[in-house]
Enzyme design. Structure first.
Site, PDB file in Angstrom:
ATOM      1  N   SER A 104       4.730  -6.392 -10.636  1.00  0.00           N
ATOM      2  CA  SER A 104       4.174  -6.622  -9.303  1.00  0.00           C
ATOM      3  C   SER A 104       4.288  -5.379  -8.424  1.00  0.00           C
ATOM      4  O   SER A 104       3.698  -4.362  -8.720  1.00  0.00           O
ATOM      5  CB  SER A 104       4.853  -7.835  -8.667  1.00  0.00           C
ATOM      6  OG  SER A 104       4.240  -8.181  -7.462  1.00  0.00           O
ATOM      7  N   ASP A 241      -1.314  -5.755  -3.640  1.00  0.00           N
ATOM      8  CA  ASP A 241      -0.146  -5.185  -4.314  1.00  0.00           C
ATOM      9  C   ASP A 241      -0.511  -4.871  -5.766  1.00  0.00           C
ATOM     10  O   ASP A 241      -1.675  -4.966  -6.176  1.00  0.00           O
ATOM     11  CB  ASP A 241       1.047  -6.126  -4.209  1.00  0.00           C
ATOM     12  CG  ASP A 241       0.864  -7.426  -4.977  1.00  0.00           C
ATOM     13  OD1 ASP A 241      -0.298  -7.832  -5.204  1.00  0.00           O
ATOM     14  OD2 ASP A 241       1.867  -8.041  -5.361  1.00  0.00           O
ATOM     15  N   ASP A 245      -1.769 -10.262  -6.508  1.00  0.00           N
ATOM     16  CA  ASP A 245      -1.583 -11.664  -6.122  1.00  0.00           C
ATOM     17  C   ASP A 245      -1.265 -11.800  -4.635  1.00  0.00           C
ATOM     18  O   ASP A 245      -1.268 -12.901  -4.088  1.00  0.00           O
ATOM     19  CB  ASP A 245      -0.519 -12.356  -6.980  1.00  0.00           C
ATOM     20  CG  ASP A 245       0.869 -11.781  -6.845  1.00  0.00           C
ATOM     21  OD1 ASP A 245       1.038 -10.721  -6.207  1.00  0.00           O
ATOM     22  OD2 ASP A 245       1.816 -12.384  -7.412  1.00  0.00           O
TER      23      ASP A 245
END
Length: 460
Positions: A104, A241, A245
């Site tokens: 992430s 990001d 998401d």
């Protein structure tokens, strides 16, 4: 088995000295055993996807080999793909589940893996506990029982779906889009253009080092986007990001827009043509509650973590769910936060009328809100003790106002007589205690955070 693998808030993340091919294969075997033994999905199809990190495709191929060797057919995209598109693909094609290789917003030296169940929502603890209990070395079936691995396009079917949800013509809208070199590049910007917007691109080239920083869309990392919107003719700035998401919004007048204010604008926009409750985490603004009350709707509060938001969306047939860290989804879509879909909604909101104008009207009607947070270093092993000690130290007054109530869904949320609040909770991803505050001015928030720090720091 002695291994550093541990599924936290959103899967297992670690630096590359710990996140290795043999350990990723161990996770793949555990998922194969879980799907076979608990979900009774032996021989079904599983999807594997990955983000833009240099090592991610290789780790994804490790998972593919293990799953196929356990009799599962496997789908994998040709290129890195946003996490929400994997989640939607799982539900759209009725797959047994999926695995996403992503860290992430973490720096380039990290990677991670998360399991997404067949409903496309984040895995609940009972699922990840079952997977953790099955961690084992790969145990392949005989070769004639192996499944097959196929590359497929995940994006095109998703694009058709989101245009059914967001029907706005974005012609005459100018958007600056910052992919932060992540998996939103060539996806979010293309969807915006396909909907009619003029798109100026920043950091939309693949760079496994993310330009030497973390793909975290916070103000410090988005100065170029902020300048492009404030100094140019754009109507809106949007950033995703690393795995797309989550999103961040930049407006011409405010610059970086507090994610709470985006949530408020989104809910207000959706309520123009629809109805339904909202789901928010304990750390997310009460402005959502004021908007809901004005429309005769309810708000349901959850602990921090989108898995809890997703669970509540299903339970309450909610119109929208979100969290103050920039993750949102809506009814009719997968119950996973989706920064790609939200980028389209942000543009649609801006096309209807300027974002700043809508936010100004909401604050004029429902009152100013300001929010901030601080983090205090706290070893993971000490977090529960700190919370236990805090329970006995909870004050009757904070920053000059009486305590009206204390909510204990996630840490301690202290509600004060003036409508402000202070929240203390342990981070689910870092060795820290988080202290959040909301009030009607930046000064009030600063007072609350100072009081919170004085309350918590002596206990650590």
């Amino acid at each position: 088995m002695d291994t550093p693998i541990s599924f936290g808030t959103d899967g297992w993340r670690a630096t590359l000295d710990e996140f290795t091919s043999p350990r990723v294969q161990i996770v793949g075997q555990a998922v194969a055993d879980y799907l076979r033994e608990v979900e009774d999905r032996a021989g079904d199809t599983v999807a594997v996807s990955y983000d833009a990190r240099e090592t991610s495709r290789g780790f994804a191929e490790d998972l593919c080999r293990v799953l196929a060797a356990n009799g599962f057919d496997v789908l994998i995209p040709e290129r890195d793909t946003p996490t929400p598109i994997l989640a939607w693909t799982i539900t759209d094609r009725d797959l047994a589940g999926g695995l996403m290789i992503t860290a992430s917003h973490n720096p380039p030296e990290y990677n991670g893996v998360k399991f997404i169940p067949s409903d496309g929502a984040p895995a609940l603890p009972e699922v990840t506990d079952e997977i953790m209990s099955r961690l084992a070395e790969p145990d392949p079936l005989s070769e004639d029982e192996h499944g097959v691995v196929r590359e497929q396009d995940f994006v095109a079917p998703y694009e058709e779906h989101v245009f059914d949800l967001v029907k706005s013509d974005l012609s005459d809208l100018t958007v600056v889009y910052d992919a932060m070199h992540g998996s939103g590049r060539g996806v979010t910007d293309k969807l915006l253009e396909d909907a009619g917007a003029s798109v100026e691109r920043l950091h939309c080239e693949q760079d496994a080092e993310f330009g030497g920083t973390s793909p975290e869309p916070d103000p410090d990392h988005l100065q170029e986007l902020i300048s492009a919107v404030e100094d140019g003719a754009a109507d809106l700035g949007i950033a995703n990001d690393g795995d797309a998401d989550r999103l961040a919004i930049v407006t011409p007048e405010r610059g970086y827009l507090d994610e709470n204010l985006f949530f408020a604008a989104l809910y207000d926009y959706l309520l123009e043509d629809d109805s339904g409750p909202a789901i928010r985490t304990v750390s997310t603004t009460f402005l959502i509650d004021r908007i809901a009350e004005a429309h005769g709707e309810e708000v349901h509060e959850t602990p921090v973590g989108f898995k809890w938001v997703a669970q509540a969306i299903e339970k309450h047939d909610a119109l929208v769910g979100g969290e103050e860290s920039g993750g949102f989804t809506i009814r009719g879509h997968v119950r996973e936060k989706d920064g790609v879909l939200m980028a389209l909604f942000a543009a649609a909101i801006a096309k209807e009328r300027p974002f700043d104008e809508r936010v100004d009207d909401l604050l004029a009607e429902f009152g100013e809100i300001h929010q901030n947070k601080i983090s205090l270093d706290c070893p993971d092993a000490e977090k529960q003790r700190v919370l236990s000690d805090l329970e006995t130290e909870l004050p009757d007054e904070v920053a000059g106002k009486d305590v009206e109530d204390v909510v204990t869904k996630d840490g301690f949320k202290i509600l004060l007589e003036d409508g402000s609040w202070l929240l203390v909770r342990p981070s689910g991803t870092e060795p820290k205690m988080r202290v959040y505050a909301e009030g009607d001015s930046e000064t009030r928030v600063s007072e609350l955070l100072t009081a919170g720090e004085k309350l918590v720091e002596p206990l650590i």
